[in-house]
Design a protein around this motif. Structure first.
Motif, short mmCIF file in Angstrom:
data_model
loop_
_atom_site.label_atom_id
_atom_site.label_comp_id
_atom_site.label_asym_id
_atom_site.label_seq_id
_atom_site.Cartn_x
_atom_site.Cartn_y
_atom_site.Cartn_z
N ALA A 43 0.83 -1.21 0.00
CA ALA A 43 0.00 0.00 0.00
C ALA A 43 0.86 1.26 0.00
O ALA A 43 0.56 2.23 -0.71
N GLU A 44 1.95 1.26 0.77
CA GLU A 44 2.80 2.44 0.85
C GLU A 44 3.47 2.73 -0.49
O GLU A 44 3.54 3.88 -0.93
N VAL A 45 3.94 1.69 -1.17
CA VAL A 45 4.67 1.89 -2.42
C VAL A 45 3.74 2.39 -3.53
O VAL A 45 4.20 3.02 -4.49
N ILE A 46 2.44 2.14 -3.41
CA ILE A 46 1.47 2.68 -4.37
C ILE A 46 1.21 4.16 -4.10
O ILE A 46 1.10 4.98 -5.03
N MET A 47 1.13 4.51 -2.83
CA MET A 47 0.79 5.89 -2.47
C MET A 47 1.95 6.87 -2.72
O MET A 47 1.72 8.03 -3.09
N ILE A 48 3.18 6.45 -2.52
CA ILE A 48 4.31 7.37 -2.59
C ILE A 48 4.38 8.13 -3.91
O ILE A 48 4.45 9.36 -3.93
N GLY A 95 -0.36 1.84 5.81
CA GLY A 95 0.74 2.02 4.87
C GLY A 95 0.40 3.00 3.76
O GLY A 95 1.23 3.82 3.37
N PHE A 96 -0.84 2.92 3.25
CA PHE A 96 -1.25 3.81 2.17
C PHE A 96 -1.23 5.27 2.62
O PHE A 96 -0.69 6.14 1.93
N LEU A 97 -1.79 5.53 3.80
CA LEU A 97 -1.83 6.90 4.30
C LEU A 97 -0.45 7.38 4.76
O LEU A 97 -0.10 8.55 4.57
N GLY A 98 0.33 6.48 5.33
CA GLY A 98 1.69 6.85 5.72
C GLY A 98 2.53 7.22 4.52
O GLY A 98 3.38 8.12 4.59
N GLY A 99 2.28 6.56 3.39
CA GLY A 99 3.02 6.86 2.16
C GLY A 99 2.74 8.26 1.65
O GLY A 99 3.53 8.80 0.86
N LEU A 199 4.76 -5.93 -8.14
CA LEU A 199 6.22 -5.96 -7.99
C LEU A 199 6.60 -6.17 -6.53
O LEU A 199 7.47 -7.00 -6.22
N GLU A 200 5.96 -5.44 -5.62
CA GLU A 200 6.27 -5.57 -4.19
C GLU A 200 5.95 -6.97 -3.69
O GLU A 200 6.73 -7.57 -2.93
N TYR A 201 4.81 -7.52 -4.13
CA TYR A 201 4.44 -8.88 -3.69
C TYR A 201 5.44 -9.90 -4.20
O TYR A 201 5.89 -10.78 -3.45
N VAL A 202 5.80 -9.81 -5.48
CA VAL A 202 6.74 -10.78 -6.07
C VAL A 202 8.08 -10.72 -5.35
O VAL A 202 8.69 -11.75 -5.04
N LEU A 203 8.55 -9.51 -5.06
CA LEU A 203 9.85 -9.36 -4.39
C LEU A 203 9.79 -9.82 -2.94
O LEU A 203 10.78 -10.34 -2.41
N GLU A 204 8.64 -9.65 -2.29
CA GLU A 204 8.50 -10.07 -0.89
C GLU A 204 8.35 -11.59 -0.76
O GLU A 204 8.98 -12.20 0.09
N GLU A 205 7.50 -12.17 -1.60
CA GLU A 205 7.16 -13.58 -1.45
C GLU A 205 7.98 -14.51 -2.34
O GLU A 205 8.07 -15.71 -2.07
#
Length: 498
Positions: A43-48, A95-99, A199-205
């Protein structure tokens, strides 16, 4: 604003040392608990990158106030979660709002302060951006050990309310442009969410699920590729794209973003490697890990004012050269790692790492954002922060894959040497067997198990050494590329200071 950014970045890592406590508290399965971090990061990486457009529509004041208020509310809801589903939902919202707060701070600093004042402001922002993830495991381990895992989130509530009120009362350097919202590219936003989220999911999992052998990773890889193609096509063909890529036309910004990407690898990679080594090899609990790695944070705190003063006197390219070289030396010192290293052996590499991070962060911020025109600052700040987060995600994926593959390789090689024909191996086996037999335990069986455990631990240590060696080479090479950049000129002068 800086304090709000600190909370948002801290919460990436604050749960890392306390996941077992959260798992027990919510009766979650081992496959579910990783989503406490993954949902926040996605969520954060989408909001930034989206925050640049929203800041132009809403103004920095309203965006930051809404983000801080929502982040605070989501933190409270995380603490009151009674199921894993609720926790994942509120962590994603958090995460979205923090971004939305993180890029706004960088944009504000390079908008309201004239160039001659940035050497005071940039170290503060650089310190927060690097210190927060570094001390996250320490703060989280202390809170969960002293109180409970709920306080990992409740600790945000009172400061979050103060930040919300302060942002609404004090931020006043730009105005909203509400008609711009009518040109919001919903297709581009959906494509960006698919691309960055996938991308974030693939890199995390991916590293823990054998990459494309896992069905979910394979599907999200396809989603990521298709979303990326559509997103970049929309970004380069629309008059008002959801993310303005024009900042990359500035050579300093482009090179600075590359440096920011690599800084993400070093920052988040070592923030991950130190605790992993201490917990897996030294059997430290979360509080002991936090106390050991806190040294880097202290070194950053002490170096920040020095870096600010040097930034006003030295060529920033020279600071980058020294900073990257120091970072390279800190990881090179870790190539002598053994299974017996603890606080004392890790002390000097951590101090050198903390000092080097600050020496790098200040000139990277100034060089990348200091030459952007005022109208590109908001969008450029989002992209600049995105590169650091993506660097961390890519770095962790590579590090986890290397640790797994190299550990298997070293184990196989060591196992080939520990044979019945090896005199030293047999001597060690006899000593282990005799010791166990004296305790009334089956000596031969127990000795074999202990020897296998020793070989496995040594293979893991050797895989850590391989990763540290590669990081040394990476940062050593980057030290020389600092000379490719130009010193920031006056492109941002007249940006409107107070």
């Amino acid at each position: 604003m800086v304090f709000g950014m600190f909370m948002a970045i801290l919460d990436i890592q604050i749960v890392s040392a306390s996941l077992p406590e959260i798992q027990a508290g919510l009766s979650a399965g081992p496959d579910e608990i990783s989503w406490v971090q993954t949902s926040y990061l996605i969520a954060e990486v989408i909001m930034i990158p989206l925050s640049g457009f929203l800041a132009r529509v809403m103004s920095t004041r309203l965006l930051f106030t809404a983000a801080a208020a929502g982040f605070t509310a989501a933190s409270f809801l995380c603490a009151t979660s009674t199921s894993m589903g609720e926790m994942i939902l509120w962590r994603a919202l958090q995460g979205f709002l923090g971004g939305g707060m993180i890029p706004a701070v960088f944009a504000a600093a390079f908008t309201i302060f004239p160039p001659e004042k940035r050497n005071v402001v940039s170290p503060i922002i650089g310190l927060v951006a690097t210190l927060a993830p570094t001390i996250g495991p320490t703060v989280g381990g202390y809170l969960s050990a002293t109180f409970s895992w709920h306080w990992l989130f409740l600790v945000n509530v009172v400061p979050g309310i103060a930040v919300t009120i302060g942002a609404f009362m004090l931020i006043d350097f730009d105005k909203p442009n509400w008609p711009l919202m009518r040109r919001f590219d919903w297709i581009g936003f959906a494509a960006m969410a698919a691309f960055l989220g996938g991308l974030e999911y693939v890199l995390e999992e991916g590293p823990s699920n054998d990459w494309l052998q896992d069905e979910a990773v394979a599907v999200l890889t396809v989603v990521m590729v298709l979303g990326g193609m559509l997103f970049f096509w929309r970004a380069f063909t629309r008059d008002e794209p959801i993310v303005d890529m024009s900042a990359f036309a500035n050579a300093n910004f482009s090179i600075g973003s590359i440096f920011s990407f690599v800084m993400g690898i070093g920052l988040y990679g070592l923030t991950y490697l130190y605790p992993l080594y201490l917990s897996e090899i030294r059997d430290y609990d979360s509080l002991m890990v936090g106390q050991t790695v806190f040294v880097s944070g202290l070194a950053m705190f002490a170096t920040a004012p020095v870096a600010g003063k040097l930034a006003g006197k030295l060529d920033p390219r020279l600071m980058l050269l020294v900073g990257f070289f120091g970072f390279s030396m800190s990881t090179w010192m870790l190539t002598g790692l053994t299974a017996d290293w603890d606080f004392h052996e890790l002390l000097l590499p951590q101090i050198l790492r903390g000092c080097s991070l600050m020496l790098c962060m200040v000139p990277i911020n100034n060089l990348a954002l200091g030459t952007l025109s005022p109208e590109r600052i908001k969008g450029g700040s989002g992209l600049f922060n995105l590169t650091r987060n993506l660097g961390g995600a890519v770095g962790l994926a590579i590090i986890n894959t290397l640790l797994s593959n190299r550990s298997d390789l070293h184990y196989a090689r060591l196992a080939d040497s520990v044979t019945w024909s090896n005199p030293e191996a047999m001597r060690q086996m006899d000593l282990l067997a005799a010791n166990l037999s004296a305790q009334g335990i089956d000596g031969q069986t127990g000795a074999l198990m202990q020897m296998a455990s020793r070989v496995s631990a040594q293979a893991t240590v050797m895989s850590f050494i391989d990763v540290f060696f590669l990081l040394s080479c990476l940062f050593g090479g980057l030290a020389l590329t600092a000379l490719l950049m130009r010193k920031p000129g006056g492109a941002a002068k007249g940006a409107g200071g107070h």
